[in-house]
Scaffold this motif. Structure first.
Motif, PDB file in Angstrom:
ATOM      1  N   GLY A 200      67.894  86.881   2.152  1.00  0.00           N
ATOM      2  CA  GLY A 200      68.853  87.728   1.087  1.00  0.00           C
ATOM      3  C   GLY A 200      68.216  87.973  -0.223  1.00  0.00           C
ATOM      4  O   GLY A 200      66.948  87.492  -0.301  1.00  0.00           O
TER       5      GLY A 200
ATOM      6  N   ALA B 279      69.075  88.980  -4.670  1.00  0.00           N
ATOM      7  CA  ALA B 279      69.850  88.712  -5.741  1.00  0.00           C
ATOM      8  C   ALA B 279      69.190  89.375  -6.845  1.00  0.00           C
ATOM      9  O   ALA B 279      67.956  89.660  -7.128  1.00  0.00           O
ATOM     10  CB  ALA B 279      70.339  87.412  -5.688  1.00  0.00           C
TER      11      ALA B 279
ATOM     12  N   LEU C 251      72.006  95.327  -1.666  1.00  0.00           N
ATOM     13  CA  LEU C 251      72.614  94.126  -1.729  1.00  0.00           C
ATOM     14  C   LEU C 251      73.678  94.157  -0.635  1.00  0.00           C
ATOM     15  O   LEU C 251      73.789  93.172   0.270  1.00  0.00           O
ATOM     16  CB  LEU C 251      73.262  93.571  -2.871  1.00  0.00           C
ATOM     17  CG  LEU C 251      72.176  93.388  -4.190  1.00  0.00           C
ATOM     18  CD1 LEU C 251      72.913  92.877  -5.222  1.00  0.00           C
ATOM     19  CD2 LEU C 251      71.235  92.062  -3.835  1.00  0.00           C
TER      20      LEU C 251
ATOM     21  N   ASN D  25      72.360  91.844   2.508  1.00  0.00           N
ATOM     22  CA  ASN D  25      72.771  90.624   2.581  1.00  0.00           C
ATOM     23  C   ASN D  25      73.956  90.441   3.770  1.00  0.00           C
ATOM     24  O   ASN D  25      73.944  89.477   4.307  1.00  0.00           O
ATOM     25  CB  ASN D  25      73.527  90.205   1.107  1.00  0.00           C
ATOM     26  CG  ASN D  25      72.509  89.820   0.170  1.00  0.00           C
ATOM     27  OD1 ASN D  25      71.163  90.101   0.376  1.00  0.00           O
ATOM     28  ND2 ASN D  25      72.672  89.506  -1.157  1.00  0.00           N
TER      29      ASN D  25
ATOM     30  N   SER E  15      74.797  93.843 -11.074  1.00  0.00           N
ATOM     31  CA  SER E  15      73.926  93.289  -9.832  1.00  0.00           C
ATOM     32  C   SER E  15      74.701  91.900  -9.572  1.00  0.00           C
ATOM     33  O   SER E  15      74.855  91.669  -8.226  1.00  0.00           O
ATOM     34  CB  SER E  15      72.599  92.919 -10.179  1.00  0.00           C
ATOM     35  OG  SER E  15      71.838  92.661  -9.152  1.00  0.00           O
TER      36      SER E  15
ATOM     37  N   TYR F  57      77.805  92.458  -7.466  1.00  0.00           N
ATOM     38  CA  TYR F  57      77.648  92.701  -6.185  1.00  0.00           C
ATOM     39  C   TYR F  57      76.974  91.694  -5.108  1.00  0.00           C
ATOM     40  O   TYR F  57      77.076  91.977  -4.066  1.00  0.00           O
ATOM     41  CB  TYR F  57      76.744  94.274  -6.229  1.00  0.00           C
ATOM     42  CG  TYR F  57      78.070  95.428  -6.331  1.00  0.00           C
ATOM     43  CD1 TYR F  57      78.333  96.269  -5.121  1.00  0.00           C
ATOM     44  CD2 TYR F  57      78.512  95.560  -7.503  1.00  0.00           C
ATOM     45  CE1 TYR F  57      79.191  96.940  -5.019  1.00  0.00           C
ATOM     46  CE2 TYR F  57      79.674  96.490  -7.640  1.00  0.00           C
ATOM     47  CZ  TYR F  57      79.982  97.236  -6.456  1.00  0.00           C
ATOM     48  OH  TYR F  57      80.872  98.383  -6.673  1.00  0.00           O
ATOM     49  N   TYR F  58      76.271  91.032  -5.973  1.00  0.00           N
ATOM     50  CA  TYR F  58      75.529  89.829  -5.171  1.00  0.00           C
ATOM     51  C   TYR F  58      76.821  88.965  -4.544  1.00  0.00           C
ATOM     52  O   TYR F  58      76.858  88.616  -3.251  1.00  0.00           O
ATOM     53  CB  TYR F  58      74.687  89.218  -5.877  1.00  0.00           C
ATOM     54  CG  TYR F  58      74.180  87.787  -5.357  1.00  0.00           C
ATOM     55  CD1 TYR F  58      73.270  87.986  -4.458  1.00  0.00           C
ATOM     56  CD2 TYR F  58      74.614  86.532  -5.884  1.00  0.00           C
ATOM     57  CE1 TYR F  58      72.802  86.573  -3.638  1.00  0.00           C
ATOM     58  CE2 TYR F  58      74.189  85.238  -5.077  1.00  0.00           C
ATOM     59  CZ  TYR F  58      73.201  85.407  -3.904  1.00  0.00           C
ATOM     60  OH  TYR F  58      72.886  84.148  -3.379  1.00  0.00           O
TER      61      TYR F  58
ATOM     62  N   SER G 109      78.718  90.431  -1.679  1.00  0.00           N
ATOM     63  CA  SER G 109      77.935  90.202  -0.493  1.00  0.00           C
ATOM     64  C   SER G 109      78.441  88.856   0.089  1.00  0.00           C
ATOM     65  O   SER G 109      78.333  88.771   1.370  1.00  0.00           O
ATOM     66  CB  SER G 109      76.621  90.657  -0.584  1.00  0.00           C
ATOM     67  OG  SER G 109      76.100  89.701  -1.308  1.00  0.00           O
ATOM     68  N   LYS G 110      78.334  87.987  -0.592  1.00  0.00           N
ATOM     69  CA  LYS G 110      78.478  86.588  -0.139  1.00  0.00           C
ATOM     70  C   LYS G 110      79.909  86.261   0.177  1.00  0.00           C
ATOM     71  O   LYS G 110      80.225  85.703   1.118  1.00  0.00           O
ATOM     72  CB  LYS G 110      77.829  85.464  -1.274  1.00  0.00           C
ATOM     73  CG  LYS G 110      76.449  85.722  -1.417  1.00  0.00           C
ATOM     74  CD  LYS G 110      75.697  85.572  -0.202  1.00  0.00           C
ATOM     75  CE  LYS G 110      74.230  86.018  -0.601  1.00  0.00           C
ATOM     76  NZ  LYS G 110      73.346  85.471   0.756  1.00  0.00           N
TER      77      LYS G 110
END
Ligand SMILES: NC(=O)c1ccc[n+]([C@@H]2O[C@H](COP(=O)([O-])OP(=O)(O)OC[C@H]3O[C@@H](n4cnc5c(N)ncnc54)[C@H](OP(=O)(O)O)[C@@H]3O)[C@@H](O)[C@H]2O)c1
Length: 326
Positions: free
Chosen positions: A117, A119, A133, A137, A190, A193-194, A197-198
């Motif tokens: 991944g 970040a 991302l 990810n 950022s 968007y991290y 994705s999680k």
């Protein structure tokens, strides 16, 4: 093995195949090393051959050091069964080539650990036209799972898919309209968007978990805690650097080994056989955010994801991953 929840040493033979993405550093490194030290063959699916070869040398050195401590039941082999395979999750072509090469090898696959991944990066678009991302990810791992599920279904009982998610999913909500960022690059949020994705990974765990329920394959996702790894490398200036130093010095940030314990447990511990569709923190099942638990939203994400990855999957792979819910 240090404070906090732990994992048992489970003797395994080399025909147990564990595939870990991003296993050359941080959490993936620890998961790979410990799985191999218990005897399994570990495939390190990574984008840099040189970094991975260095990691393999270091893992073997650490294996010798652990063995000299006489920790019972570690593998009696002289070297670890560790193999590099090239995988760049920023490219669907690379993911496809990787999966084809794996399938061609005729090997079984008992654990697929989607760990790699990124970040804290500025806006970047992949060659496939997708925000970085989102693709690295989430989407590329989704494609890998769809392509390798058939192999896992033929690999005997108790095969496990594990997704390295994050507590950062709690900071965001599902907004499918803006899933693939298209705003001004300089305004790219950022961290948001991290977190997204999680969030997708936890929702995928529930949605795929429903579809494969009762089969020989399970899926679970994990938050490892705040862990002192290279993923924080974007935090190298100003207030972020100070915050990172505080986390490191105050003990808030775990070491990679501490952070990997729950993941190693879910990879090797026979007691987790059949456990499916859940989110784990510190070796315990934990309730994720309300969006992550929302079944309707999970299914909406599932449909949107299938549309995004459809061009990269064969009809057979689409059918296999999109099994009718019982
Ligand atoms: N550390 C934390 O506090 C924390 C908290 C929650 C969740 N997590 C999750 O834990 C996972 C592992 O991260 P980590 O903390 O161990 O950080 P890390 O040491 O930076 O490991 C990340 C791994 O992902 C690999 N990777 C990045 N982009 C890739 C790509 N395009 N293709 C293939 N591999 C790629 C990296 O390869 P390179 O070495 O080549 O860059 C590296 O091996 C991530 O999914 C992260 O989101 C971490």
């Amino acid at each position: 093995m240090g404070s906090g929840p732990s994992f048992p040493i489970v003797p395994m033979t080399r025909d147990k195949i564990i595939l870990i993405t991003g296993a050359n550093s941080g959490l993936g490194y620890e998961i790979g090393k410990w799985s191999a030290m218990m005897g399994a063959t570990v495939i390190l699916a990574c984008r840099s051959e040189s970094k991975t070869k260095e990691a393999i040398v270091k893992m073997n050195q650490e294996f010798q050091a652990e063995k000299s401590k006489e920790i019972s039941r570690l593998s009696e082999n002289t070297t670890l069964a560790l193999e590099f395979m090239h995988l760049d999750l920023a490219s669907f072509e690379s993911v496809t080539n990787f999966c084809e090469a794996f399938k061609k090898s005729g090997r079984k696959l008992h654990v697929l650990f989607c760990n790699a991944g990124m970040a804290f990066i500025p806006y970047q678009k992949t060659a496939d036209g997708i925000e970085m991302l989102l693709q690295v990810n989430y989407l590329s791992h989704f494609v890998m799972i769809a392509k390798l599920l058939g192999v896992m279904q033929q690999s005997g009982p108790d095969c496990r898919i594990l997704l390295m998610s994050s507590g950062a999913h709690k900071a965001v909500t599902l907004d499918l309209k803006t899933m693939n960022y298209s705003g001004p690059p300089d305004d790219f949020p950022s961290f948001n968007y991290y977190g997204r994705s999680k969030l997708y990974q936890i929702m995928q765990t529930a949605a795929l978990g429903r579809r494969i329920s009762g089969s020989n394959v399970t899926i679970n996702s994990i938050h490892p805690g705040i862990v002192d790894t290279a993923i924080w490398r974007g935090w190298d200036t100003g207030i972020k650097k100070c915050l990172l130093c505080c986390m490191q010095c105050s003990g808030v940030a775990k070491s990679a080994f501490q952070g990997a314990k729950c993941s190693i447990d879910l990879t090797v511990n026979p007691k987790h056989a059949g456990v499916n569709g859940l989110y784990w923190v510190d070796c315990k099942i934990v309730t994720p955010s309300s969006d992550a638990r929302n079944k309707q939203k999970q299914e909406e994400l599932w449909e949107t994801t299938l549309e995004l990855v459809r061009p990269y999957l064969t009809e057979e792979e689409m059918k296999r991953i999109n099994i009718e819910i019982k």
